[in-house]
Design an enzyme around this catalytic site. Structure first.
Site, short mmCIF file in Angstrom:
data_model
loop_
_atom_site.label_atom_id
_atom_site.label_comp_id
_atom_site.label_asym_id
_atom_site.label_seq_id
_atom_site.Cartn_x
_atom_site.Cartn_y
_atom_site.Cartn_z
N GLY A 32 -41.56 47.32 -80.01
CA GLY A 32 -42.72 47.81 -80.75
C GLY A 32 -43.70 46.63 -80.81
CG ASP A 268 -34.81 44.36 -75.97
OD1 ASP A 268 -34.88 45.12 -76.93
OD2 ASP A 268 -35.78 43.92 -75.34
CB CYS A 309 -24.88 43.36 -54.21
SG CYS A 309 -26.33 44.35 -54.62
CB CYS A 312 -26.63 40.25 -50.53
SG CYS A 312 -28.30 39.62 -50.64
CB CYS A 322 -31.83 43.86 -65.06
SG CYS A 322 -31.41 44.70 -66.60
#
Ligand code: SF4
Ligand code: SF4
Length: 360
Positions: A32, A268, A309, A312, A322
Site C-alpha cells: 500500500g 511479501d 535451470c 543452465c 523469484c
C-alpha cells in the site's frame, strides 16, 4: 486504509526484535502506501523499537513510498531517525505517468519530483525504486540517465513488473500446469489477447535489453560511482561474496510479511491463504520464522527448479529468480520456468563476457 492496532504493533515489534539473532535489525515498511499511516504511527514505531530493543541491536527502518505525502515535517522525522527511503519513480514524466497516477486519476510525476527535491534539501539518503514495465523497458538509457542525473539517489533499484492476469485468484505455485505456455509462446508476453500477464508487465526480452543497455553505459563511465543494485549484486556473486538480493539466492525464506491484522506470510510476494503461517496473537513471530513450513518454503526455491535451470550455465547467478515468476514451461515442456528467463540469460551472458573488465 486498514490500520494495525496499537497492541498488535507493539506485539510485532517486540516479537520481531526478540527473534533476531544478529546485531542489525531491519524493519521494512511497504505495501500500500505506508505514509498514509501518518507520522504519529511512525513516531510510535520508533518509541516501541527503543523500548523493546535488545542490548547491542542496531535498528534500521526502510520506508518504501511514492513520496507524495513527504513534506518538511516528514523529512525532519526521517532524517532524525535515519530512515532509509525507497522512492518509487519509473523514469522521466511521460514514462513515470504511463502507469502511476493518483486515486483521482491525476499524474503524479511532479509530486514525486517535489519529494526528490525535499529529500535532497534535508540530506536524506534515498534509493530510487524503478518498476520496469512494458513501456519504460524500451527506453533504458532515457530511464537510467534521468535517474542518475536528475533524481540522484544513493542506489538505483530496477524491479521487473511481472503480474499474472489471474494473480488475485490463484496463488503462486498453484497454477494449472497444463495451461502454462512454453517459453517464447506469445501467451508468455504482454500485450496479446491471450497473454497470461497483464499489459503493463515487462516483456522478458525487453528486460534483458533494458539491463544490458544500462550495463554498457554504466561500465563505460559509472563503475564505482553509481550504484545499481542488480549490478552490485551480480558482481558480489562473481567475486564470491554471495547474492545481496533474495531473487538471486539459492534459497528463500528470510523475509516474512506481516499484515495489519497480525497475519504472517512466507514472503511479501506470497500473501495468499496458502502461504499464511499464522497470526502473531497466537504464535510468536520467531516460531513462524523458524518453522518447518517456512524452512520448506525457503528450500522449495531450489528443489522445484526444472531440469532446464539445473543445466543452465547461469544457474549459480540466477537460481531461477523469484518463484512467484515461475509460470511458464521450458522448451521441452517442463513447468516451473521463470517468465523472465530469456531476459535473464541475455543479461547474465553479457555480464560474464564483460566481467574481466569490471575486475580490471
Ligand atoms: S519468493 Fe521471491 S521475493 Fe520472496 S524471498 Fe523468494 S525470491 Fe525473494
Ligand atoms: S537463466 Fe533461465 S534457465 Fe538459467 S537459471 Fe535462470 S531462469 Fe533458469
Amino acid at each position: 486504509m486498514p490500520r494495525m492496532s496499537e497492541s498488535l504493533l507493539e506485539a510485532h515489534i517486540r516479537q520481531y526484535l526478540a527473534a533476531q539473532t544478529g546485531p542489525e535489525v531491519v524493519f521494512t515498511w511497504q505495501g500500500g502506501e505506508p505514509t498514509l499511516m501518518g507520522l504519529d504511527f511512525f513516531r510510535r514505531v520508533v518509541e516501541l523499537q527503543a523500548r523493546h530493543r535488545k542490548q547491542g541491536q542496531r535498528i534500521e527502518n526502510d520506508l518504501q513510498t511514492n513520496g507524495v505525502l513527504l513534506d518538511d515535517e516528514w523529512c525532519d522525522f526521517l532524517k532524525q531517525h535515519r530512515f532509509l527511503v525507497g522512492l518509487s519513480i519509473d523514469g522521466p514524466a511521460a514514462l513515470h505517468d504511463a502507469y502511476r497516477y493518483s486515486k483521482g486519476g491525476k499524474p503524479t510525476f511532479d509530486r514525486v519530483m517535489a519529494a526528490v527535491a525535499r529529500l535532497h534539501k534535508h540530506d536524506i539518503r534515498f534509493n530510487a525504486l524503478c518498476v520496469v514495465n512494458r513501456q519504460n523497458a524500451r527506453r533504458p538509457i532515457d530511464v537510467y540517465r534521468f535517474l542518475r542525473d536528475e533524481v540522484r539517489p544513493y542506489i538505483i533499484q530496477f524491479i521487473p513488473a511481472v503480474e499474472r492476469t489471474n494473480f488475485n485468484a490463484v496463488a503462486p505455485g498453484y497454477w494449472n500446469a497444463d495451461e502454462l505456455p512454453l517459453m517464447g509462446d506469445t501467451k508468455a508476453k504482454p500485450g496479446q489477447v491471450d497473454s497470461i500477464v497483464t499489459d503493463w508487465s515487462v516483456d522478458p526480452d525487453d528486460w534483458g535489453y533494458f539491463l544490458t543497455r544500462i550495463w554498457d553505459e554504466w561500465l563505460k563511465r559509472d563503475v564505482g560511482r553509481i550504484f545499481v543494485d542488480q549490478f552490485e549484486n551480480v558482481i558480489s556473486q562473481l567475486s564470491g561474496d554471495g547474492a545481496q538480493k533474495c531473487v538471486s539466492g539459492q534459497f528463500c525464506g528470510k523475509g516474512l510479511a506481516i499484515e495489519h491484522n497480525g497475519d504472517v506470510y512466507s514472503c511479501d510476494h506470497f500473501v495468499y491463504p496458502e502461504y499464511r503461517l499464522g497470526n502473531i496473537r497466537k504464535i510468536h513471530e520467531g516460531d513462524m520464522a523458524f518453522s518447518e513450513r517456512q524452512k520448506d518454503f525457503g528450500l522449495a526455491k531450489y528443489k522445484t527448479l526444472p531440469k532446464y535451470c539445473r543445466a543452465c550455465r547461469y544457474l549459480s547467478l540466477c537460481w531461477g529468480e523469484c518463484p512467484k515468476n515461475r509460470f511458464i514451461k521450458t522448451p521441452d515442456g517442463e513447468p516451473g520456468l521463470n517468465y523472465l528467463c530469456a531476459g535473464l540469460k541475455k543479461f547474465y551472458g553479457k555480464v560474464l563476457l564483460d566481467y574481466p573488465r569490471v575486475r580490471g
